[in-house]
Motif scaffolding. Structure first.
Motif, PDB file in Angstrom:
ATOM      1  N   VAL A   1      57.273  56.630  -4.734  1.00 38.22           N
ATOM      2  CA  VAL A   1      57.958  55.704  -5.588  1.00 38.22           C
ATOM      3  C   VAL A   1      57.270  54.319  -5.572  1.00 38.22           C
ATOM      4  O   VAL A   1      57.476  53.629  -6.440  1.00 38.22           O
ATOM      5  N   GLU A   2      56.155  54.228  -4.941  1.00 41.46           N
ATOM      6  CA  GLU A   2      55.473  53.169  -4.945  1.00 41.46           C
ATOM      7  C   GLU A   2      54.225  53.287  -5.910  1.00 41.46           C
ATOM      8  O   GLU A   2      53.602  54.527  -5.806  1.00 41.46           O
ATOM      9  N   SER A   3      53.850  52.433  -6.761  1.00 38.64           N
ATOM     10  CA  SER A   3      52.719  52.594  -7.552  1.00 38.64           C
ATOM     11  C   SER A   3      51.415  52.629  -6.726  1.00 38.64           C
ATOM     12  O   SER A   3      50.965  51.839  -5.982  1.00 38.64           O
ATOM     13  N   THR A   4      50.482  53.637  -6.942  1.00 37.20           N
ATOM     14  CA  THR A   4      49.392  53.580  -6.252  1.00 37.20           C
ATOM     15  C   THR A   4      48.204  53.780  -7.278  1.00 37.20           C
ATOM     16  O   THR A   4      48.319  54.433  -8.366  1.00 37.20           O
ATOM     17  N   ILE A   5      46.888  53.545  -7.063  1.00 33.34           N
ATOM     18  CA  ILE A   5      45.653  53.613  -7.800  1.00 33.34           C
ATOM     19  C   ILE A   5      44.556  54.059  -7.024  1.00 33.34           C
ATOM     20  O   ILE A   5      44.415  53.756  -5.915  1.00 33.34           O
ATOM     21  N   CYS A   6      43.659  54.867  -7.659  1.00 29.08           N
ATOM     22  CA  CYS A   6      42.601  55.284  -7.023  1.00 29.08           C
ATOM     23  C   CYS A   6      41.512  55.566  -7.748  1.00 29.08           C
ATOM     24  O   CYS A   6      41.772  55.659  -9.099  1.00 29.08           O
ATOM     25  N   GLN A   7      40.133  55.795  -7.383  1.00 25.41           N
ATOM     26  CA  GLN A   7      39.255  56.131  -8.324  1.00 25.41           C
ATOM     27  C   GLN A   7      38.890  57.470  -7.978  1.00 25.41           C
ATOM     28  O   GLN A   7      38.384  57.882  -6.884  1.00 25.41           O
ATOM     29  N   PRO A   8      39.141  58.597  -9.055  1.00 27.44           N
ATOM     30  CA  PRO A   8      39.024  59.928  -8.458  1.00 27.44           C
ATOM     31  C   PRO A   8      37.492  60.122  -8.104  1.00 27.44           C
ATOM     32  O   PRO A   8      37.038  61.233  -7.347  1.00 27.44           O
ATOM     33  N   LEU A   9      36.507  59.402  -8.366  1.00 32.98           N
ATOM     34  CA  LEU A   9      35.014  59.607  -8.203  1.00 32.98           C
ATOM     35  C   LEU A   9      34.903  59.696  -6.470  1.00 32.98           C
ATOM     36  O   LEU A   9      34.083  60.238  -6.096  1.00 32.98           O
ATOM     37  N   LEU A  10      35.807  58.768  -5.965  1.00 33.94           N
ATOM     38  CA  LEU A  10      35.570  58.526  -4.468  1.00 33.94           C
ATOM     39  C   LEU A  10      36.741  59.395  -3.929  1.00 33.94           C
ATOM     40  O   LEU A  10      36.513  59.350  -2.477  1.00 33.94           O
TER      41      LEU A  10
ATOM     42  N   ALA B   1      35.892  49.632 -11.590  1.00 34.38           N
ATOM     43  CA  ALA B   1      37.087  50.341 -11.020  1.00 34.38           C
ATOM     44  C   ALA B   1      37.712  49.746  -9.676  1.00 34.38           C
ATOM     45  O   ALA B   1      38.474  49.262  -9.295  1.00 34.38           O
ATOM     46  N   GLU B   2      36.337  49.403  -8.823  1.00 38.95           N
ATOM     47  CA  GLU B   2      36.799  49.098  -7.356  1.00 38.95           C
ATOM     48  C   GLU B   2      36.909  47.563  -7.375  1.00 38.95           C
ATOM     49  O   GLU B   2      37.854  47.133  -6.730  1.00 38.95           O
ATOM     50  N   LEU B   3      36.453  46.782  -8.222  1.00 38.68           N
ATOM     51  CA  LEU B   3      36.874  45.388  -8.433  1.00 38.68           C
ATOM     52  C   LEU B   3      38.467  45.126  -8.864  1.00 38.68           C
ATOM     53  O   LEU B   3      39.250  44.335  -8.071  1.00 38.68           O
ATOM     54  N   VAL B   4      38.752  45.914  -9.736  1.00 44.82           N
ATOM     55  CA  VAL B   4      40.366  46.058 -10.257  1.00 44.82           C
ATOM     56  C   VAL B   4      40.976  46.636  -8.846  1.00 44.82           C
ATOM     57  O   VAL B   4      41.882  45.903  -8.646  1.00 44.82           O
ATOM     58  N   GLU B   5      40.797  47.614  -8.193  1.00 43.65           N
ATOM     59  CA  GLU B   5      41.578  47.903  -7.065  1.00 43.65           C
ATOM     60  C   GLU B   5      41.531  46.893  -5.950  1.00 43.65           C
ATOM     61  O   GLU B   5      42.586  46.819  -5.337  1.00 43.65           O
ATOM     62  N   ARG B   6      40.445  46.179  -5.938  1.00 40.06           N
ATOM     63  CA  ARG B   6      40.482  45.072  -4.662  1.00 40.06           C
ATOM     64  C   ARG B   6      41.085  43.970  -5.038  1.00 40.06           C
ATOM     65  O   ARG B   6      41.727  43.019  -4.262  1.00 40.06           O
TER      66      ARG B   6
END
Ligand SMILES: Cc1ncc(COP(=O)(O)O)c(C=O)c1O
Length: 382
Positions: A329-338, A310-315
């Protein structure tokens, strides 16, 4: 203040409900920033902590109209709303039955604060039958989300509300993920509906607020405690939230359309092991979601396949921001784990599939082709 005419559709309510009359002739509610109000000969003693100043009331009326509820009350945050509702309606000795897999901050609040108040917590799977079966002699309320955060599980709201009601158990629903545009739990029999207005209702990632809607009778103890707790929302935030709510329906419809396209596209990618989206026919909650929601929302869960993490994709993502919170309105992504689930017990997090391969995507209103291109480059195998 405009009438909350129940015959209007939700897009119209979003624009017009609750708007204050503007003495200068403007079309928007004026901002009353005052914290001191004359009280002699006034209809009521107004004070921001009492949550009865004009801008607080205007935005509460708009959200109540959107949720088809008798009353609304605003708070400084979503969690302040959750805390106040539970403390107002549960007493020492009561039990709260909580759906598994809800927002980690609410879960943490229940685990740490409720036992100190003498309220016991019983957790059950995010399923109507499981939650009803968990109710015992001392159960005062069931607390749930549908869709849940982050795995997008769906609970049959009509079923749980009807049966809980027959047993005298309150049903409290956090409707943050669905928004009042897609789902109105009060119409399905829920007693109290809560929103983190920080998310879709605000919609621009620039404010923090909470909202509660319910009947006048159920609101009375919540309002009384809110005055004492002091977690009220300021006038500037109320005004900004009221402005933002005018575009709620158009934003949410665009987010749903983008999320649907992305869910189908993501499912076809070799680097994706699973997509959680109730709009997909194979999602276990698809049928119930089709009945109780107007559309399937703008939130997606995705599990990437090793060697990706997940982190590699986020970066790697360039357009989609890696950020906490959601519903903008902007797309955002996160790891619920962190982020949202960092404080949930590790064992329960694992059981919920919250690990280093899970991402939660909040789909914005951008051109979907641009979102697909960004995800495609981030999911590359080299
Ligand atoms: C579903 C849900 N409910 C409640 C909250 C808490 O809201 P707030 O951060 O406004 O206190 C959040 C925050 O992420 C959430 O996602």
């Amino acid at each position: 203040m405009a009438d909350n005419n129940k015959s209007f559709g939700s897009s119209t309510q979003a624009v017009h409900a609750g708007t204050l009359r503007n003495p200068a002739g403007g079309v928007n509610s004026p901002l009353y920033a005052d914290s001191a109000y004359h009280y002699l000969d006034a209809e009521q003693v107004r004070y921001p902590r009492y949550t009865n100043t004009p801008n607080q009331q205007a935005v509460a009326a708009k959200i109540a109209a959107l949720e088809q509820a008798e009353q609304g009350l605003m708070f400084a945050s979503g969690l302040a709303a959750v805390h106040t509702v539970l403390q107002a309606h549960l007493q020492p000795g009561d039990e709260l039955v909580v759906a598994e897999g809800i927002y980690g901050g609410s879960d943490d609040l229940f685990a740490t604060c409720m036992p100190r108040l003498g309220i016991s917590i019983t957790r059950a799977a995010a399923d109507a039958d499981a939650l009803l079966a968990a109710c015992g002699e001392h159960s005062k309320a069931i607390y749930l989300e549908s869709p849940t955060n982050p795995r997008l599980r769906i609970i049959d709201l009509h079923k749980i509300c009807q049966q809980a009601n027959q047993r005298g158990v309150l049903v409290i629903i956090d409707n943050t993920f669905a928004t009042p545009i897609l789902q109105n739990p009060i119409k399905l029999g829920a007693d109290i509906v809560i929103h983190s207005a920080t998310k879709y209702l605000g919609g621009h990632s620039d404010l923090i607020a909470g909202a509660v809607v319910c009947s006048a009778a159920l609101m009375q103890p919540i309002r009384a405690l809110a005055v004492r707790m002091g977690a009220s929302m300021n006038a500037q935030t109320a005004c900004l939230l009221e402005r933002s709510l005018k575009t709620l329906a158009v934003r949410v419809h665009q987010q749903c359309a983008n999320a649907r396209r992305l869910a189908v596209w993501l499912q076809q990618q070799d680097q994706i092991e699973a997509v959680d989206y109730p709009g997909l026919p194979e999602h276990p909650g698809h049928q119930i979601a089709s009945q109780q929601m107007l559309d399937f929302g703008g939130m997606l869960g995705l599990r990437v396949r090793a060697p990706l993490t997940a982190e590699l994709v986020e970066r790697r993502l360039q357009l989609i921001s890696s950020a906490v919170s959601l519903g903008g309105v902007e797309s955002t992504i996160c790891q619920p784990l962190l982020t949202s689930h960092a404080r949930v017990a590790a064992q329960r997090r694992e059981a919920e599939g919250v690990d280093a391969y899970l991402l939660r995507l909040s789909v914005g209103i951008e051109d979907v082709e641009d979102l697909i291109a960004d995800l495609a480059q981030a999911l590359r195998s080299t």
